[in-house]
Design an enzyme around this catalytic site. Structure first.
Site: not given
Ligand code: GLV
Length: 340
Positions: A240, A269, A287
């Site tokens: 994250r 982000e 991401h």
């Molecule tokens: C993606 O970042 C998730 O947490 O599934």
């Protein structure tokens, strides 16, 4: 004619067949604008809903206060730091996530970033496309080895284990740091050794971050930690944004205090630290950890299963499989409402 179905909002367009499945149970509103809803729009459009399927949005606590019928938020992600659990739980509002179905796909992306970073793939391609490849030189675009190196996994949950398992094929030594040590049989199967965090940072040739975001994990990797790493080491973040202090990372990369970083997640982000874009020694992806069609489909279906069950319909009515705030059940209204 007024429908007596419960109302839900899906915050981004998803697979039409998953929407169709939701429509058999609910009045479904989808944000198919192609852009994220603003906080104000989320609050306005959530106000009359019984449930939300949340796809990447940070849900404001204000929405919880303004939505009297709300009973469940089904996150289509394994991480759920975007849900305001402190506001949800006392109202008996269930939150759910989509664990497991994305483990392998996300671990694949971690490895893609690790390898691309260690072997300078993005930089090499830019070099080639820019017409700079004129001749051979013994140290042209040389990177760092992956095989036989030491992999440091921070966060040895399900995705961390999937990352570590892949290291076996590269003959790597695997060290990991996790709040608690994993079971001895898992350590043995992965040939993984628990070490404290500073030892991991000092010894690893490639550090991969795979831990959930919590307030305690905020800026877990900052200037001090980057200073501990080897100058030849790489850092991969598939966890994250906010776990790494991106400003400190930009400085470390600029000063070549580590060799490179592969980043799929960023503080703030989709905006990112502008310094990152000026660096050659980074590989940046937007991401996309879980971004394969089969995995996104599995996540969408699991989030739908959770929402359907949390809103008290379907075969698992009242028993959503992936509740992240089981205490919500203590605050459930006596009749109606979701069950945790
Ligand atoms: C993606 O970042 C998730 O947490 O599934």
């Amino acid at each position: 004619m007024q429908s007596d179905k419960q109302k839900i909002l899906v915050t981004h367009a998803i697979f039409p067949d998953v929407i169709a499945r939701l429509q058999t149970h609910f009045d479904v509103e989808v944000n198919d604008s192609g852009t994220a809803l603003t906080e104000a729009e989320l609050i306005r459009r959530g106000a009359d809903k019984d449930g939300l399927m949340v796809i990447g949005d940070r849900i404001p606590a204000e929405l919880i206060a303004q939505a009297p019928r709300l009973k469940a938020l089904a996150n289509m992600a394994v991480g759920y730091n975007n849900l305001p659990l402190d506001a949800m739980t006392p109202r008996g509002i269930v939150g759910t996530n989509t664990p497991d179905v994305l483990n392998e796909t996300t671990a694949d992306l971690g490895w893609a970033l690790l390898m691309a970073t260690a072997r300078r793939i993005t930089e090499a391609e830019h070099y080639l496309r820019a017409g700079k490849w004129q001749s051979w030189h013994y140290d042209m675009l040389t990177g760092v080895d992956i095989h036989g190196a030491t992999l440091g996994v921070v966060g040895m949950g399900r995705i961390g284990q999937a990352v570590a398992r892949r290291a076996l094929g590269f003959g790597m030594r695997v060290i990991y740091h996790n709040r608690s040590q994993v079971a001895p049989e898992i350590e043995q199967a992965l040939h993984a050794e628990w070490v404290d965090r500073d030892t991991l940072l000092r010894q690893a040739d490639h550090v991969v971050l795979v831990l959930p975001y919590t307030p305690q994990a905020h800026h877990l990797i900052g200037a001090r930690e980057l200073q501990l790493m080897k100058p030849t080491a790489t850092l991969v973040n598939i966890a994250r944004g906010g776990i790494v202090d991106d400003a400190a990372l930009v400085t470390a990369l600029r000063e070549k205090r580590i060799a490179g970083a592969g980043l799929d997640v960023f503080e703030g982000e989709p905006a990112l630290h502008p310094g990152l874009l000026e660096l050659n020694n980074v590989v940046l992806t937007p991401h996309i950890g879980s971004a394969s069609i089969p995995t996104r489909r599995a996540m969408a279906n699991l989030a739908a299963d959770n929402l359907i069950a949390a809103l008290g319909v379907g075969p698992h009515a009242g028993n959503p499989p992936n509740v992240v705030n089981p205490d919500a059940r203590l605050h459930r209204p006596a009749s109606g409402g979701a069950q945790a």
